[in-house]
Design a protein around this motif. Structure first.
Motif, PDB file in Angstrom:
ATOM      1  N   ALA A 136      22.223 -30.235  50.379  1.00  0.00           N
ATOM      2  CA  ALA A 136      23.407 -30.727  49.662  1.00  0.00           C
ATOM      3  C   ALA A 136      23.872 -29.659  48.680  1.00  0.00           C
ATOM      4  O   ALA A 136      23.066 -28.939  48.079  1.00  0.00           O
ATOM      5  N   LYS A 137      25.167 -29.603  48.530  1.00  0.00           N
ATOM      6  CA  LYS A 137      25.730 -28.700  47.537  1.00  0.00           C
ATOM      7  C   LYS A 137      25.931 -29.510  46.267  1.00  0.00           C
ATOM      8  O   LYS A 137      26.596 -30.539  46.251  1.00  0.00           O
ATOM      9  N   VAL A 138      25.315 -29.015  45.184  1.00  0.00           N
ATOM     10  CA  VAL A 138      25.414 -29.674  43.883  1.00  0.00           C
ATOM     11  C   VAL A 138      25.974 -28.638  42.916  1.00  0.00           C
ATOM     12  O   VAL A 138      25.267 -27.726  42.479  1.00  0.00           O
ATOM     13  N   GLY A 139      27.257 -28.797  42.625  1.00  0.00           N
ATOM     14  CA  GLY A 139      27.919 -27.782  41.797  1.00  0.00           C
ATOM     15  C   GLY A 139      27.951 -26.472  42.549  1.00  0.00           C
ATOM     16  O   GLY A 139      28.410 -26.401  43.690  1.00  0.00           O
ATOM     17  N   ASP A 140      27.407 -25.436  41.918  1.00  0.00           N
ATOM     18  CA  ASP A 140      27.357 -24.121  42.549  1.00  0.00           C
ATOM     19  C   ASP A 140      26.059 -23.886  43.329  1.00  0.00           C
ATOM     20  O   ASP A 140      25.882 -22.818  43.914  1.00  0.00           O
ATOM     21  N   ARG A 141      25.163 -24.870  43.275  1.00  0.00           N
ATOM     22  CA  ARG A 141      23.834 -24.693  43.892  1.00  0.00           C
ATOM     23  C   ARG A 141      23.732 -25.446  45.215  1.00  0.00           C
ATOM     24  O   ARG A 141      24.373 -26.460  45.420  1.00  0.00           O
ATOM     25  N   ILE A 142      22.844 -24.959  46.044  1.00  0.00           N
ATOM     26  CA  ILE A 142      22.464 -25.656  47.272  1.00  0.00           C
ATOM     27  C   ILE A 142      21.073 -26.236  47.011  1.00  0.00           C
ATOM     28  O   ILE A 142      20.155 -25.510  46.611  1.00  0.00           O
ATOM     29  N   GLU A 143      20.921 -27.548  47.187  1.00  0.00           N
ATOM     30  CA  GLU A 143      19.623 -28.206  47.006  1.00  0.00           C
ATOM     31  C   GLU A 143      19.085 -28.651  48.353  1.00  0.00           C
ATOM     32  O   GLU A 143      19.813 -29.221  49.171  1.00  0.00           O
ATOM     33  N   ILE A 144      17.818 -28.385  48.564  1.00  0.00           N
ATOM     34  CA  ILE A 144      17.146 -28.798  49.799  1.00  0.00           C
ATOM     35  C   ILE A 144      16.044 -29.769  49.407  1.00  0.00           C
ATOM     36  O   ILE A 144      15.237 -29.491  48.517  1.00  0.00           O
ATOM     37  N   SER A 145      16.048 -30.914  50.050  1.00  0.00           N
ATOM     38  CA  SER A 145      14.992 -31.893  49.811  1.00  0.00           C
ATOM     39  C   SER A 145      14.436 -32.332  51.160  1.00  0.00           C
ATOM     40  O   SER A 145      15.094 -32.196  52.198  1.00  0.00           O
ATOM     41  N   SER A 146      13.217 -32.811  51.132  1.00  0.00           N
ATOM     42  CA  SER A 146      12.606 -33.270  52.377  1.00  0.00           C
ATOM     43  C   SER A 146      12.135 -34.715  52.205  1.00  0.00           C
ATOM     44  O   SER A 146      11.743 -35.138  51.120  1.00  0.00           O
ATOM     45  N   HIS A 147      12.212 -35.426  53.305  1.00  0.00           N
ATOM     46  CA  HIS A 147      11.776 -36.820  53.353  1.00  0.00           C
ATOM     47  C   HIS A 147      11.187 -37.070  54.730  1.00  0.00           C
ATOM     48  O   HIS A 147      11.625 -36.472  55.709  1.00  0.00           O
ATOM     49  N   LEU A 148      10.239 -37.963  54.796  1.00  0.00           N
ATOM     50  CA  LEU A 148       9.813 -38.480  56.082  1.00  0.00           C
ATOM     51  C   LEU A 148      10.770 -39.640  56.354  1.00  0.00           C
ATOM     52  O   LEU A 148      10.858 -40.566  55.551  1.00  0.00           O
ATOM     53  N   VAL A 149      11.528 -39.562  57.451  1.00  0.00           N
ATOM     54  CA  VAL A 149      12.632 -40.487  57.682  1.00  0.00           C
ATOM     55  C   VAL A 149      12.482 -41.174  59.032  1.00  0.00           C
ATOM     56  O   VAL A 149      12.137 -40.540  60.035  1.00  0.00           O
ATOM     57  N   SER A 150      12.767 -42.463  59.053  1.00  0.00           N
ATOM     58  CA  SER A 150      12.789 -43.225  60.299  1.00  0.00           C
ATOM     59  C   SER A 150      13.984 -42.776  61.136  1.00  0.00           C
ATOM     60  O   SER A 150      15.106 -42.697  60.630  1.00  0.00           O
TER      61      SER A 150
END
Length: 151
Positions: free
Chosen positions: A94-108
């Motif tokens: 996701a782009k948050v302001g000027d930053r790119i954030e990467i998150s991880s989840h175990l997803v169904s």
């Protein structure tokens, strides 16, 4: 954040459920005065837990109470076990302001709203590992008392 961050806690969680599976099969084979079919070990974990939850209240001894307590707690984690066993880790960017954030989840894969964060997975792995240990210790006490002697 890497997929490898998940390996240890997912492995610990699944191995703990393997221990629980093994323990439920052992318990079904040693309950006194209970005619449990020989095919019971072939049942799913959920079906074995349901069977034990139905049968164990007949026995007033403390070791049975402890097994019952542990199985009731295990039953609450069964849905999470299925989520972990049948899905994978997804990365969200996701782009948050000027930053790119990467998150991880175990997803169904069936319901993207069902997800676990890494911190949740680590806590669950620790909780289920401890629960498997407690169940195993309680089951050993049952088995010591009720497994027939081999001649």
């Amino acid at each position: 954040m890497k997929a490898e961050d998940w390996y240890g806690c997912v492995g610990k969680f699944m191995l703990a459920f393997g221990d629980i599976e093994h323990t439920t099969v052992g318990l079904l084979g040693c309950l006194p005065s209970c005619n449990i079919p020989k095919s019971a070990p072939k049942l799913t974990l959920g079906a074995r837990i349901d069977m034990l939850l139905e049968v164990l209240p007949r026995y007033p001894e403390p070791e049975f109470r402890e097994v019952l307590r542990c199985l009731e707690a295990v039953a609450k984690h069964s849905g999470t076990r299925n989520l972990v066993a049948h899905n994978t880790v997804w990365f969200d960017v996701a782009k948050v302001g000027d930053r790119i954030e990467i998150s991880s989840h175990l997803v169904s894969t069936r319901d993207r709203k069902k997800r676990l964060k890494l911190a949740e997975m680590k806590r669950l792995a620790d909780d289920v590992h401890e629960l498997a240990r407690q169940l195993s210790e309680a089951a050993v006490e049952v088995m010591k008392r009720y497994v027939p002697d081999v001649e």
